[in-house]
Design an enzyme around this catalytic site. Structure first.
Site, PDB file in Angstrom:
ATOM      1  N   ASP A 125      15.600 -31.721   3.416  1.00  0.00           N
ATOM      2  CA  ASP A 125      14.630 -31.247   4.426  1.00  0.00           C
ATOM      3  C   ASP A 125      15.165 -30.148   5.337  1.00  0.00           C
ATOM      4  OD1 ASP A 125      16.220 -33.211   5.543  1.00  0.00           O
ATOM      5  OD2 ASP A 125      14.679 -34.035   6.831  1.00  0.00           O
ATOM      6  N   ASP A 214      24.569 -27.154  -2.861  1.00  0.00           N
ATOM      7  CA  ASP A 214      24.437 -28.010  -1.685  1.00  0.00           C
ATOM      8  C   ASP A 214      25.258 -29.257  -1.994  1.00  0.00           C
ATOM      9  OD1 ASP A 214      23.763 -29.713   0.328  1.00  0.00           O
ATOM     10  OD2 ASP A 214      21.614 -29.335   0.258  1.00  0.00           O
ATOM     11  N   LYS A 257      29.162 -36.670   4.676  1.00  0.00           N
ATOM     12  CA  LYS A 257      28.949 -37.616   3.574  1.00  0.00           C
ATOM     13  C   LYS A 257      30.261 -37.787   2.804  1.00  0.00           C
ATOM     14  CE  LYS A 257      24.576 -36.199   4.472  1.00  0.00           C
ATOM     15  NZ  LYS A 257      24.266 -35.188   5.493  1.00  0.00           N
ATOM     16  N   HIS A 449       9.625 -35.827  10.808  1.00  0.00           N
ATOM     17  CA  HIS A 449       9.921 -37.266  10.703  1.00  0.00           C
ATOM     18  C   HIS A 449      10.922 -37.746  11.744  1.00  0.00           C
ATOM     19  CE1 HIS A 449      13.342 -35.779   8.436  1.00  0.00           C
ATOM     20  NE2 HIS A 449      13.856 -36.969   8.403  1.00  0.00           N
TER      21      HIS A 449
END
Ligand code: F0G
Length: 459
Positions: A125, A214, A257, A449
Protein backbone atom coordinates in the site's frame (compact mmCIF):
# COMPACT_ATOMS: atom_id res chain seq x y z
CA UNK A 1 12.41 -41.78 18.29
CA UNK A 2 13.09 -38.83 16.01
CA UNK A 3 13.49 -35.62 17.98
CA UNK A 4 10.81 -33.00 17.29
CA UNK A 5 11.52 -29.61 15.76
CA UNK A 6 12.36 -26.76 18.14
CA UNK A 7 13.46 -23.14 17.92
CA UNK A 8 17.07 -22.34 17.02
CA UNK A 9 17.30 -19.83 19.92
CA UNK A 10 16.48 -19.51 23.60
CA UNK A 11 14.86 -16.61 25.44
CA UNK A 12 16.87 -14.12 27.54
CA UNK A 13 14.38 -11.33 28.25
CA UNK A 14 10.60 -11.34 28.58
CA UNK A 15 7.85 -8.72 28.40
CA UNK A 16 4.59 -9.33 30.30
CA UNK A 17 1.32 -9.24 28.36
CA UNK A 18 -2.16 -8.98 29.85
CA UNK A 19 -5.51 -10.60 29.11
CA UNK A 20 -8.67 -8.50 29.25
CA UNK A 21 -12.41 -9.09 29.56
CA UNK A 22 -14.88 -8.92 26.69
CA UNK A 23 -16.57 -5.91 28.36
CA UNK A 24 -13.26 -4.03 28.43
CA UNK A 25 -12.60 -4.87 24.79
CA UNK A 26 -16.08 -3.73 23.71
CA UNK A 27 -15.39 -0.37 25.33
CA UNK A 28 -11.88 -0.02 23.90
CA UNK A 29 -12.87 -1.00 20.37
CA UNK A 30 -15.74 1.48 20.35
CA UNK A 31 -13.38 4.22 21.54
CA UNK A 32 -11.04 3.21 18.67
CA UNK A 33 -13.89 3.68 16.16
CA UNK A 34 -13.69 -0.03 15.35
CA UNK A 35 -10.25 0.42 13.84
CA UNK A 36 -7.66 -1.76 15.60
CA UNK A 37 -4.84 0.61 14.57
CA UNK A 38 -6.39 3.06 17.03
CA UNK A 39 -6.19 0.70 20.03
CA UNK A 40 -3.56 1.22 22.68
CA UNK A 41 -1.04 -1.63 22.64
CA UNK A 42 -1.81 -2.34 26.31
CA UNK A 43 -5.41 -3.11 25.27
CA UNK A 44 -4.09 -5.99 23.15
CA UNK A 45 -3.29 -9.51 24.38
CA UNK A 46 -1.62 -11.03 21.30
CA UNK A 47 -0.54 -8.47 18.72
CA UNK A 48 -0.60 -9.76 15.15
CA UNK A 49 -1.04 -6.36 13.53
CA UNK A 50 2.30 -6.61 11.78
CA UNK A 51 5.72 -8.24 11.68
CA UNK A 52 7.21 -4.83 10.96
CA UNK A 53 9.58 -3.53 13.60
CA UNK A 54 8.03 -5.88 16.14
CA UNK A 55 10.63 -8.67 16.12
CA UNK A 56 12.91 -9.58 19.03
CA UNK A 57 16.49 -8.56 18.30
CA UNK A 58 19.34 -10.94 19.05
CA UNK A 59 22.13 -10.55 21.59
CA UNK A 60 24.42 -9.92 18.61
CA UNK A 61 22.29 -6.97 17.55
CA UNK A 62 21.91 -5.51 21.04
CA UNK A 63 25.64 -5.70 21.69
CA UNK A 64 26.44 -4.17 18.27
CA UNK A 65 24.29 -1.18 19.23
CA UNK A 66 26.82 -0.25 21.91
CA UNK A 67 29.34 0.33 19.11
CA UNK A 68 27.13 2.86 17.31
CA UNK A 69 29.16 5.76 15.93
CA UNK A 70 26.92 8.80 16.10
CA UNK A 71 29.01 11.12 13.92
CA UNK A 72 26.83 13.25 11.67
CA UNK A 73 28.81 12.38 8.55
CA UNK A 74 30.94 9.37 7.62
CA UNK A 75 30.10 7.30 10.72
CA UNK A 76 31.94 4.00 11.07
CA UNK A 77 28.53 2.36 11.58
CA UNK A 78 27.46 3.50 8.11
CA UNK A 79 30.46 1.85 6.47
CA UNK A 80 29.82 -1.42 8.32
CA UNK A 81 26.19 -1.34 7.16
CA UNK A 82 27.15 -0.39 3.61
CA UNK A 83 29.68 -3.19 3.33
CA UNK A 84 27.12 -5.78 4.57
CA UNK A 85 24.58 -4.60 1.96
CA UNK A 86 27.19 -4.64 -0.82
CA UNK A 87 28.35 -8.13 0.14
CA UNK A 88 24.86 -9.65 0.50
CA UNK A 89 23.15 -8.10 -2.52
CA UNK A 90 26.00 -7.17 -4.85
CA UNK A 91 24.78 -3.57 -5.09
CA UNK A 92 27.35 -0.81 -5.54
CA UNK A 93 25.46 2.21 -4.17
CA UNK A 94 23.68 2.29 -0.81
CA UNK A 95 21.50 4.97 0.84
CA UNK A 96 20.06 4.37 4.34
CA UNK A 97 16.53 5.59 5.15
CA UNK A 98 14.45 5.43 8.31
CA UNK A 99 12.09 2.74 6.92
CA UNK A 100 10.79 1.16 3.71
CA UNK A 101 8.32 3.84 2.66
CA UNK A 102 11.03 6.45 3.15
CA UNK A 103 13.21 4.52 0.70
CA UNK A 104 10.28 4.58 -1.74
CA UNK A 105 9.77 8.29 -1.14
CA UNK A 106 13.41 9.14 -1.84
CA UNK A 107 13.83 6.92 -4.92
CA UNK A 108 10.40 7.57 -6.44
CA UNK A 109 10.81 11.34 -5.97
CA UNK A 110 13.60 11.03 -8.51
CA UNK A 111 11.96 8.49 -10.84
CA UNK A 112 8.16 8.84 -10.86
CA UNK A 113 6.41 11.63 -12.80
CA UNK A 114 2.71 12.29 -13.46
CA UNK A 115 1.16 10.05 -16.11
CA UNK A 116 3.78 7.29 -15.79
CA UNK A 117 2.91 3.63 -15.31
CA UNK A 118 4.58 1.32 -12.75
CA UNK A 119 3.71 -2.40 -13.01
CA UNK A 120 4.27 -4.70 -10.04
CA UNK A 121 3.21 -7.98 -8.44
CA UNK A 122 0.71 -6.44 -6.01
CA UNK A 123 2.41 -3.23 -4.84
CA UNK A 124 2.32 -2.85 -1.06
CA UNK A 125 0.00 0.00 0.00
CA UNK A 126 2.76 2.53 0.73
CA UNK A 127 4.42 1.65 -2.58
CA UNK A 128 1.15 2.16 -4.42
CA UNK A 129 0.55 5.33 -2.41
CA UNK A 130 3.92 6.79 -3.40
CA UNK A 131 3.18 6.05 -7.07
CA UNK A 132 -0.40 7.34 -7.08
CA UNK A 133 0.41 10.43 -5.00
CA UNK A 134 2.76 11.45 -7.82
CA UNK A 135 -0.02 11.19 -10.40
CA UNK A 136 1.29 7.91 -11.84
CA UNK A 137 -0.53 4.59 -12.14
CA UNK A 138 0.34 1.32 -10.34
CA UNK A 139 -0.77 -1.72 -12.37
CA UNK A 140 -0.96 -5.12 -10.70
CA UNK A 141 0.53 -7.94 -12.77
CA UNK A 142 0.43 -10.78 -10.21
CA UNK A 143 -0.21 -14.25 -11.65
CA UNK A 144 -3.88 -15.33 -11.72
CA UNK A 145 -3.27 -18.31 -9.41
CA UNK A 146 -2.97 -15.88 -6.48
CA UNK A 147 -6.67 -15.06 -6.71
CA UNK A 148 -7.82 -18.61 -5.89
CA UNK A 149 -7.12 -18.92 -2.17
CA UNK A 150 -7.63 -22.68 -2.13
CA UNK A 151 -5.20 -23.45 -4.95
CA UNK A 152 -2.03 -25.05 -3.58
CA UNK A 153 0.89 -23.87 -5.75
CA UNK A 154 4.41 -23.20 -4.49
CA UNK A 155 5.04 -19.70 -5.91
CA UNK A 156 1.75 -17.86 -5.80
CA UNK A 157 3.51 -14.49 -5.54
CA UNK A 158 4.84 -14.79 -9.09
CA UNK A 159 4.50 -12.17 -11.79
CA UNK A 160 2.08 -13.00 -14.63
CA UNK A 161 4.53 -12.53 -17.50
CA UNK A 162 1.84 -12.06 -20.18
CA UNK A 163 0.15 -9.34 -18.11
CA UNK A 164 3.50 -7.66 -17.56
CA UNK A 165 4.40 -7.76 -21.25
CA UNK A 166 1.06 -6.19 -22.17
CA UNK A 167 1.74 -3.25 -19.80
CA UNK A 168 5.30 -2.85 -21.09
CA UNK A 169 4.14 -2.93 -24.72
CA UNK A 170 1.25 -0.51 -24.28
CA UNK A 171 3.28 2.00 -22.26
CA UNK A 172 6.61 2.06 -24.06
CA UNK A 173 8.78 4.93 -22.93
CA UNK A 174 6.49 5.65 -19.98
CA UNK A 175 7.51 2.98 -17.47
CA UNK A 176 10.29 4.23 -15.17
CA UNK A 177 10.73 0.81 -13.51
CA UNK A 178 8.88 -2.32 -12.46
CA UNK A 179 8.41 -3.24 -8.76
CA UNK A 180 9.07 -6.88 -7.93
CA UNK A 181 7.93 -7.58 -4.36
CA UNK A 182 9.42 -10.58 -2.55
CA UNK A 183 7.65 -12.16 -0.83
CA UNK A 184 4.40 -10.83 -2.24
CA UNK A 185 2.83 -9.46 0.95
CA UNK A 186 -0.52 -8.35 -0.43
CA UNK A 187 -1.50 -11.77 -1.82
CA UNK A 188 -0.52 -13.60 1.34
CA UNK A 189 3.23 -13.53 1.92
CA UNK A 190 3.55 -15.74 -1.11
CA UNK A 191 7.01 -16.28 -2.60
CA UNK A 192 8.30 -15.60 -6.11
CA UNK A 193 10.41 -18.32 -7.73
CA UNK A 194 13.96 -17.74 -8.97
CA UNK A 195 12.76 -18.68 -12.46
CA UNK A 196 10.05 -16.02 -12.32
CA UNK A 197 12.47 -13.39 -10.96
CA UNK A 198 14.87 -14.16 -13.84
CA UNK A 199 12.16 -14.16 -16.51
CA UNK A 200 10.52 -10.98 -15.18
CA UNK A 201 13.85 -9.17 -15.29
CA UNK A 202 14.67 -10.47 -18.78
CA UNK A 203 11.30 -9.27 -20.02
CA UNK A 204 11.61 -5.83 -18.43
CA UNK A 205 15.15 -5.41 -19.70
CA UNK A 206 14.02 -6.37 -23.23
CA UNK A 207 11.78 -3.31 -23.06
CA UNK A 208 14.50 -1.17 -21.49
CA UNK A 209 12.72 -1.08 -18.11
CA UNK A 210 14.80 -1.49 -14.90
CA UNK A 211 13.52 -3.63 -12.02
CA UNK A 212 13.34 -2.47 -8.39
CA UNK A 213 13.07 -5.28 -5.84
CA UNK A 214 10.76 -4.44 -2.93
CA UNK A 215 12.79 -6.47 -0.47
CA UNK A 216 11.04 -6.39 2.92
CA UNK A 217 10.94 -10.21 3.17
CA UNK A 218 13.68 -11.26 0.75
CA UNK A 219 15.19 -13.80 3.16
CA UNK A 220 11.86 -15.60 3.61
CA UNK A 221 11.59 -15.64 -0.18
CA UNK A 222 15.06 -17.19 -0.41
CA UNK A 223 14.01 -19.82 2.15
CA UNK A 224 11.05 -20.82 -0.03
CA UNK A 225 13.28 -21.02 -3.11
CA UNK A 226 15.64 -23.31 -1.21
CA UNK A 227 12.86 -25.55 0.08
CA UNK A 228 10.51 -25.53 -2.95
CA UNK A 229 12.44 -24.86 -6.17
CA UNK A 230 14.38 -27.61 -7.88
CA UNK A 231 18.11 -27.02 -8.07
CA UNK A 232 18.35 -24.81 -5.00
CA UNK A 233 18.10 -27.38 -2.20
CA UNK A 234 21.86 -27.44 -1.63
CA UNK A 235 22.47 -23.71 -1.95
CA UNK A 236 22.79 -21.49 1.12
CA UNK A 237 20.35 -18.63 1.77
CA UNK A 238 23.19 -16.18 1.11
CA UNK A 239 23.96 -17.79 -2.26
CA UNK A 240 20.30 -17.70 -3.23
CA UNK A 241 20.06 -14.05 -2.15
CA UNK A 242 23.06 -13.16 -4.29
CA UNK A 243 21.47 -14.81 -7.32
CA UNK A 244 18.04 -13.15 -6.78
CA UNK A 245 19.70 -9.73 -6.75
CA UNK A 246 22.01 -10.46 -9.68
CA UNK A 247 19.00 -9.97 -11.99
CA UNK A 248 17.59 -6.68 -10.66
CA UNK A 249 18.78 -3.08 -10.92
CA UNK A 250 17.91 -1.77 -7.50
CA UNK A 251 16.19 -2.50 -4.23
CA UNK A 252 14.16 -0.65 -1.63
CA UNK A 253 13.98 -2.39 1.73
CA UNK A 254 11.96 -2.08 4.86
CA UNK A 255 14.57 -3.53 7.22
CA UNK A 256 11.88 -3.77 9.92
CA UNK A 257 10.99 -7.20 8.59
CA UNK A 258 13.79 -9.50 7.47
CA UNK A 259 16.62 -7.54 9.10
CA UNK A 260 14.72 -7.81 12.44
CA UNK A 261 15.28 -4.22 13.55
CA UNK A 262 12.69 -1.96 15.15
CA UNK A 263 13.35 0.81 12.65
CA UNK A 264 15.35 1.05 9.45
CA UNK A 265 15.41 0.79 5.69
CA UNK A 266 17.54 1.52 2.67
CA UNK A 267 17.89 1.91 -1.07
CA UNK A 268 20.64 0.05 -2.91
CA UNK A 269 21.29 0.15 -6.62
CA UNK A 270 23.70 -0.77 -9.36
CA UNK A 271 22.77 2.40 -11.28
CA UNK A 272 25.00 5.41 -10.67
CA UNK A 273 22.47 7.84 -12.16
CA UNK A 274 19.72 6.59 -9.80
CA UNK A 275 22.10 6.89 -6.85
CA UNK A 276 23.04 10.44 -7.76
CA UNK A 277 19.37 11.35 -8.32
CA UNK A 278 18.10 9.75 -5.12
CA UNK A 279 20.90 11.25 -3.02
CA UNK A 280 19.57 14.74 -3.58
CA UNK A 281 16.16 13.72 -2.19
CA UNK A 282 17.66 11.82 0.76
CA UNK A 283 19.20 14.95 2.23
CA UNK A 284 16.03 17.05 2.60
CA UNK A 285 13.73 14.12 3.48
CA UNK A 286 15.89 11.74 5.53
CA UNK A 287 19.13 13.48 6.40
CA UNK A 288 22.73 13.21 5.28
CA UNK A 289 23.53 10.24 3.03
CA UNK A 290 25.54 8.34 5.65
CA UNK A 291 22.70 8.20 8.19
CA UNK A 292 19.40 8.68 6.32
CA UNK A 293 17.13 9.10 9.34
CA UNK A 294 18.88 6.45 11.44
CA UNK A 295 21.12 6.58 14.49
CA UNK A 296 24.55 4.97 14.17
CA UNK A 297 23.42 2.27 16.60
CA UNK A 298 20.44 1.47 14.33
CA UNK A 299 22.82 0.95 11.40
CA UNK A 300 24.90 -1.43 13.55
CA UNK A 301 21.84 -3.51 14.49
CA UNK A 302 20.68 -3.52 10.89
CA UNK A 303 23.99 -4.85 9.58
CA UNK A 304 24.07 -7.69 12.13
CA UNK A 305 20.36 -8.46 11.55
CA UNK A 306 20.82 -8.80 7.80
CA UNK A 307 23.74 -11.13 8.28
CA UNK A 308 22.11 -13.31 10.96
CA UNK A 309 18.71 -13.59 9.28
CA UNK A 310 20.18 -14.86 6.04
CA UNK A 311 21.05 -18.11 7.81
CA UNK A 312 18.83 -21.12 7.29
CA UNK A 313 18.12 -22.05 10.94
CA UNK A 314 16.70 -18.64 11.79
CA UNK A 315 14.33 -18.72 8.81
CA UNK A 316 13.35 -22.33 9.36
CA UNK A 317 12.30 -21.55 12.95
CA UNK A 318 10.23 -18.63 11.76
CA UNK A 319 8.46 -20.30 8.85
CA UNK A 320 7.87 -23.41 10.94
CA UNK A 321 5.84 -21.36 13.43
CA UNK A 322 3.64 -19.89 10.70
CA UNK A 323 3.12 -23.39 9.29
CA UNK A 324 2.27 -24.67 12.79
CA UNK A 325 -0.55 -22.15 13.07
CA UNK A 326 -1.74 -23.08 9.56
CA UNK A 327 -1.87 -26.74 10.52
CA UNK A 328 -4.10 -25.91 13.51
CA UNK A 329 -6.42 -23.89 11.28
CA UNK A 330 -6.54 -26.86 8.89
CA UNK A 331 -7.71 -29.07 11.77
CA UNK A 332 -10.62 -26.66 12.29
CA UNK A 333 -11.35 -26.28 8.56
CA UNK A 334 -10.80 -22.51 8.53
CA UNK A 335 -10.04 -21.21 5.00
CA UNK A 336 -6.92 -19.09 4.34
CA UNK A 337 -4.66 -18.28 1.40
CA UNK A 338 -2.97 -21.61 0.68
CA UNK A 339 -0.24 -22.64 1.12
CA UNK A 340 0.71 -20.74 4.32
CA UNK A 341 3.00 -17.82 3.49
CA UNK A 342 6.21 -16.63 5.07
CA UNK A 343 5.21 -14.03 7.61
CA UNK A 344 1.49 -14.50 8.16
CA UNK A 345 -1.70 -16.43 7.65
CA UNK A 346 -4.22 -14.60 5.49
CA UNK A 347 -7.73 -15.70 6.48
CA UNK A 348 -10.19 -15.64 3.59
CA UNK A 349 -12.92 -13.38 5.00
CA UNK A 350 -15.21 -13.67 1.98
CA UNK A 351 -15.43 -17.42 2.62
CA UNK A 352 -15.60 -17.18 6.41
CA UNK A 353 -18.34 -14.53 6.55
CA UNK A 354 -20.47 -15.16 3.44
CA UNK A 355 -23.40 -13.27 4.99
CA UNK A 356 -21.54 -9.97 4.98
CA UNK A 357 -21.71 -8.11 1.64
CA UNK A 358 -18.51 -6.56 0.24
CA UNK A 359 -19.91 -3.09 0.94
CA UNK A 360 -19.85 -3.95 4.67
CA UNK A 361 -16.18 -5.01 4.61
CA UNK A 362 -16.11 -8.69 5.71
CA UNK A 363 -12.40 -8.75 6.63
CA UNK A 364 -12.65 -5.62 8.76
CA UNK A 365 -15.74 -7.06 10.44
CA UNK A 366 -13.81 -10.21 11.24
CA UNK A 367 -10.85 -8.23 12.54
CA UNK A 368 -13.20 -6.55 15.04
CA UNK A 369 -14.77 -9.89 15.99
CA UNK A 370 -11.39 -11.53 16.58
CA UNK A 371 -10.34 -8.70 18.86
CA UNK A 372 -13.59 -8.92 20.82
CA UNK A 373 -13.27 -12.71 21.01
CA UNK A 374 -9.77 -12.90 22.51
CA UNK A 375 -7.92 -9.58 22.47
CA UNK A 376 -6.05 -10.63 19.34
CA UNK A 377 -5.18 -7.73 17.06
CA UNK A 378 -5.04 -8.80 13.40
CA UNK A 379 -5.01 -6.54 10.36
CA UNK A 380 -7.36 -6.09 7.44
CA UNK A 381 -5.60 -6.57 4.10
CA UNK A 382 -8.62 -6.18 1.91
CA UNK A 383 -11.20 -3.77 0.61
CA UNK A 384 -10.39 -1.04 3.15
CA UNK A 385 -6.68 -1.22 2.50
CA UNK A 386 -7.33 -1.19 -1.26
CA UNK A 387 -8.43 2.46 -0.98
CA UNK A 388 -10.74 4.11 -3.53
CA UNK A 389 -9.88 4.34 -7.23
CA UNK A 390 -8.09 7.71 -7.61
CA UNK A 391 -10.17 8.55 -10.71
CA UNK A 392 -13.67 7.17 -10.03
CA UNK A 393 -13.48 7.40 -6.20
CA UNK A 394 -15.31 4.07 -6.04
CA UNK A 395 -14.26 1.42 -3.51
CA UNK A 396 -12.01 -1.19 -5.12
CA UNK A 397 -13.69 -4.54 -4.51
CA UNK A 398 -11.82 -6.41 -7.25
CA UNK A 399 -9.10 -7.97 -5.10
CA UNK A 400 -9.02 -10.31 -2.14
CA UNK A 401 -10.40 -9.57 1.31
CA UNK A 402 -8.09 -10.97 3.96
CA UNK A 403 -7.62 -10.88 7.71
CA UNK A 404 -3.89 -11.09 8.19
CA UNK A 405 -2.57 -12.90 11.25
CA UNK A 406 0.96 -11.56 11.08
CA UNK A 407 3.53 -13.27 13.23
CA UNK A 408 6.33 -11.11 14.72
CA UNK A 409 9.74 -12.79 14.58
CA UNK A 410 10.93 -14.57 17.77
CA UNK A 411 8.22 -12.94 19.93
CA UNK A 412 5.43 -15.46 20.60
CA UNK A 413 5.59 -19.19 21.34
CA UNK A 414 3.60 -22.01 19.80
CA UNK A 415 1.30 -21.83 22.86
CA UNK A 416 0.25 -18.39 21.65
CA UNK A 417 -0.39 -19.95 18.24
CA UNK A 418 -2.74 -22.42 19.95
CA UNK A 419 -4.66 -19.53 21.53
CA UNK A 420 -4.94 -17.75 18.18
CA UNK A 421 -6.19 -20.90 16.45
CA UNK A 422 -8.78 -21.54 19.20
CA UNK A 423 -10.06 -17.95 18.96
CA UNK A 424 -10.39 -18.35 15.18
CA UNK A 425 -12.30 -21.60 15.69
CA UNK A 426 -14.75 -19.99 18.13
CA UNK A 427 -15.39 -17.22 15.65
CA UNK A 428 -15.70 -19.66 12.76
CA UNK A 429 -18.20 -21.78 14.71
CA UNK A 430 -20.53 -18.81 15.10
CA UNK A 431 -19.95 -17.38 11.61
CA UNK A 432 -23.61 -17.71 10.64
CA UNK A 433 -24.65 -15.51 13.55
CA UNK A 434 -22.51 -12.66 12.19
CA UNK A 435 -24.83 -10.99 9.70
CA UNK A 436 -23.91 -7.31 9.72
CA UNK A 437 -20.61 -5.67 8.92
CA UNK A 438 -19.17 -2.17 9.28
CA UNK A 439 -19.73 1.21 7.67
CA UNK A 440 -17.17 3.96 7.12
CA UNK A 441 -17.96 7.17 8.99
CA UNK A 442 -14.68 8.96 8.24
CA UNK A 443 -11.76 8.17 5.93
CA UNK A 444 -8.53 9.75 4.68
CA UNK A 445 -7.98 10.15 0.93
CA UNK A 446 -4.87 7.97 0.81
CA UNK A 447 -3.96 4.90 2.89
CA UNK A 448 -7.25 5.18 4.70
CA UNK A 449 -7.07 1.91 6.64
CA UNK A 450 -4.63 3.34 9.19
CA UNK A 451 -6.99 6.04 10.46
CA UNK A 452 -10.45 5.10 9.15
CA UNK A 453 -13.39 5.42 11.54
CA UNK A 454 -16.12 2.81 11.38
CA UNK A 455 -19.49 1.98 12.82
CA UNK A 456 -20.50 -1.63 13.56
CA UNK A 457 -23.85 -2.08 11.89
CA UNK A 458 -26.71 -3.57 13.87
CA UNK A 459 -25.00 -2.79 17.22
N1 F0G B 1 7.06 -3.05 1.06
C1 F0G B 1 6.47 -4.12 1.62
C2 F0G B 1 6.36 -5.39 0.86
C3 F0G B 1 5.95 -4.02 2.92
O1 F0G B 1 5.34 -5.08 3.46
C4 F0G B 1 6.09 -2.80 3.62
C5 F0G B 1 5.57 -2.65 4.97
C6 F0G B 1 6.75 -1.73 3.00
C7 F0G B 1 7.22 -1.89 1.71
C8 F0G B 1 6.91 -0.39 3.68
O2 F0G B 1 7.86 -0.47 4.67
O3 F0G B 1 6.64 -0.04 6.82
O4 F0G B 1 9.12 0.11 6.68
O5 F0G B 1 7.72 1.82 5.63
N2 F0G B 1 4.79 -3.45 5.50
C9 F0G B 1 4.30 -3.46 6.85
C10 F0G B 1 3.29 -4.55 6.99
C11 F0G B 1 3.89 -2.17 7.41
O6 F0G B 1 2.61 -4.57 8.04
O7 F0G B 1 3.16 -5.41 6.12
P1 F0G B 1 7.82 0.40 6.02
Amino acid sequence: MELPFAESWKIKMVEPIRKSTREEREKWLAAAHNNVFMLKAEEVYIDLLTDSGTGAMSQGQWSAMMLGDESYAGATSFYKFESTVKKLFGMRYVIPTHQGRAAENVLFSYLVKPGMVVPGNAHFDTTKGHIEARGAKAIDVTCDEAKDTQLEVPFKGNVGLKKLEKVLKENKGNVPFMVLTITNNTVGGQPVSMKNIRETCELCHKYGVPVNMDSARFAENAYFIKTREKGYENKSIKEITKEMYSYVDSMTMSAKKDAIVNMGGFIATKKKDWYEGAKSFCIPYEGFITYGGLAGRDLEALAVGLDENTEFDMLQTRIHQVAYLAQKLDEYGIPYQRPAGGHAIFLDADRILPNIPKEEFPAQTMTCELYLEAGIRACEIGYLLADRDPVTHENRFGGLDFVRLCIPRRVYTDNHMDVIAAACKNLYDRRNEITRGVKITWEAKLMRHFTVQLERLGK
